[in-house]
Design an enzyme around this catalytic site. Sequence first.
Site, PDB file in Angstrom:
ATOM      1  N   ASP A 131       0.797  -1.430   0.014  1.00 19.20           N
ATOM      2  CA  ASP A 131      -0.055  -0.120  -0.182  1.00 19.20           C
ATOM      3  C   ASP A 131       0.927   1.214   0.047  1.00 19.20           C
ATOM      4  OD1 ASP A 131      -2.461   1.393  -0.038  1.00 19.20           O
ATOM      5  OD2 ASP A 131      -2.517   1.361   2.307  1.00 19.20           O
ATOM      6  N   HIS A 138       3.338   2.911  -8.566  1.00 16.55           N
ATOM      7  CA  HIS A 138       3.415   1.281  -9.156  1.00 16.55           C
ATOM      8  C   HIS A 138       4.655   0.793  -9.712  1.00 16.55           C
ATOM      9  CE1 HIS A 138      -0.713   1.892  -7.784  1.00 16.55           C
ATOM     10  NE2 HIS A 138      -1.351   2.504  -8.730  1.00 16.55           N
ATOM     11  N   LEU A 188      10.323 -21.338  -3.618  1.00 14.64           N
ATOM     12  CA  LEU A 188       9.303 -20.297  -3.201  1.00 14.64           C
ATOM     13  C   LEU A 188       8.175 -20.333  -4.180  1.00 14.64           C
ATOM     14  CD1 LEU A 188       8.959 -17.743  -1.333  1.00 14.64           C
ATOM     15  CD2 LEU A 188      10.036 -16.537  -3.328  1.00 14.64           C
TER      16      LEU A 188
HETATM   17  C1  FPP Z   1      -1.698  -0.039  -3.496  1.00  9.80           C
HETATM   18  O1  FPP Z   1      -1.078   1.344  -3.461  1.00  9.80           O
HETATM   19  C2  FPP Z   1      -1.205  -0.847  -4.611  1.00  9.80           C
HETATM   20  C3  FPP Z   1      -1.826  -1.338  -5.572  1.00  9.80           C
HETATM   21  C4  FPP Z   1      -3.231  -1.262  -5.670  1.00  9.80           C
HETATM   22  C5  FPP Z   1      -0.806  -1.966  -6.909  1.00  9.80           C
HETATM   23  C6  FPP Z   1       0.280  -2.823  -6.375  1.00  9.80           C
HETATM   24  C7  FPP Z   1       1.101  -3.293  -7.494  1.00  9.80           C
HETATM   25  C8  FPP Z   1       2.252  -3.321  -7.864  1.00  9.80           C
HETATM   26  C9  FPP Z   1       3.064  -2.812  -7.078  1.00  9.80           C
HETATM   27  C10 FPP Z   1       2.807  -4.014  -9.001  1.00  9.80           C
HETATM   28  C11 FPP Z   1       3.253  -5.323  -8.870  1.00  9.80           C
HETATM   29  C12 FPP Z   1       3.215  -6.147  -9.831  1.00  9.80           C
HETATM   30  C13 FPP Z   1       3.319  -7.609 -10.066  1.00  9.80           C
HETATM   31  C14 FPP Z   1       3.400  -8.346 -11.131  1.00  9.80           C
HETATM   32  C15 FPP Z   1       3.070  -8.115  -8.509  1.00  9.80           C
HETATM   33  P1  FPP Z   1      -2.296   2.600  -3.624  1.00  9.80           P
HETATM   34  O2  FPP Z   1      -2.232   2.873  -5.159  1.00  9.80           O
HETATM   35  O3  FPP Z   1      -3.509   2.171  -3.169  1.00  9.80           O
HETATM   36  O4  FPP Z   1      -1.496   3.806  -2.602  1.00  9.80           O
HETATM   37  P2  FPP Z   1      -2.287   4.701  -2.005  1.00  9.80           P
HETATM   38  O5  FPP Z   1      -2.712   4.209  -0.852  1.00  9.80           O
HETATM   39  O6  FPP Z   1      -1.299   6.008  -1.628  1.00  9.80           O
HETATM   40  O7  FPP Z   1      -3.369   5.210  -3.047  1.00  9.80           O
END
Ligand code: FPP
Length: 257
Positions: free
Chosen positions: A30, A47, A141
């Site tokens: 997050d 992201h 893993l």
């Molecule tokens: C939450 O942060 C994150 C996500 C919804 C996406 C997470 C995905 C990745 C890091 C890519 C991973 C890729 C693979 C293939 C595993 P948020 O956007 O909700 O953050 P915020 O709370 O600041 O809005």
Amino acid sequence: MSWWTKKKNEGKAPKASLTTVPQHVAIIMDGNGRWAQKKGMPRTYGHSVGVDRVRDAVEVCLETGVSYLTLYAFSTENWRRPQEEVNVLMRLFQEVMSRETPKLHKNQVRIKIIGLKDDLSPALVRQLEESERITAQNTRLTLNLALNYGGRSEIATAVKKIAQGVQSGTIDINAIDEEMISANIFTAGQAEPDLLIRPGGEWRISNFLVWQMAYTDFYFSELYWPEFGPKEMIKAFEWFAKRERRFGGINKGGQPG
Ligand code: FPP
């Protein structure tokens, strides 16, 4: 820079002396959007940098001997985000899986998708299934990627499957127990998470692995996921190593759990 090709020791956590290593680690990644916005960048930049932290997390798990790593990449609720952000995320999942599967395979990582693939694009589903197929025999893993995942919907799906068995006469209603439900969810056959890590400053589990986390230790951090590097992972593991897990029993000194 791509996975597994970093210069030796670059950004690496110091070798930790862990007495207990969690067998299954779950992470709610997050804070990507907020981290990027704080830097004056678009949320989607967060992201992309989040993917670098995924690589770090996999490396730490490989180095320390974790058997299962489950990452919350996209929840059933995340469809409510702006269409453009959803599109970027879907493209990112496809690109990352296509680029990284050979390296993950080389490192004996098994990829497993947990969640409902039905609503994902056919091209993404093809890629995910290809990644699962290529790595299916790996045992070092297991990397569970939760995509279009919701914990309650996972339980509802399991209940429906079991009810169908009762209806068709293959399951005796008196045989329904916790093990049967565990055997009908996405993570069937896997150890339950020992440690949940949630960066991003929120203290909740957001419909993640709600059945599996009955006895999990929760580690929360104010850092955003793009800031949560190998050293932070090791810090969380060290915190976990100090926990005494009693599973509802009592400890050696007679204290209840
Ligand atoms: C939450 O942060 C994150 C996500 C919804 C996406 C997470 C995905 C990745 C890091 C890519 C991973 C890729 C693979 C293939 C595993 P948020 O956007 O909700 O953050 P915020 O709370 O600041 O809005």
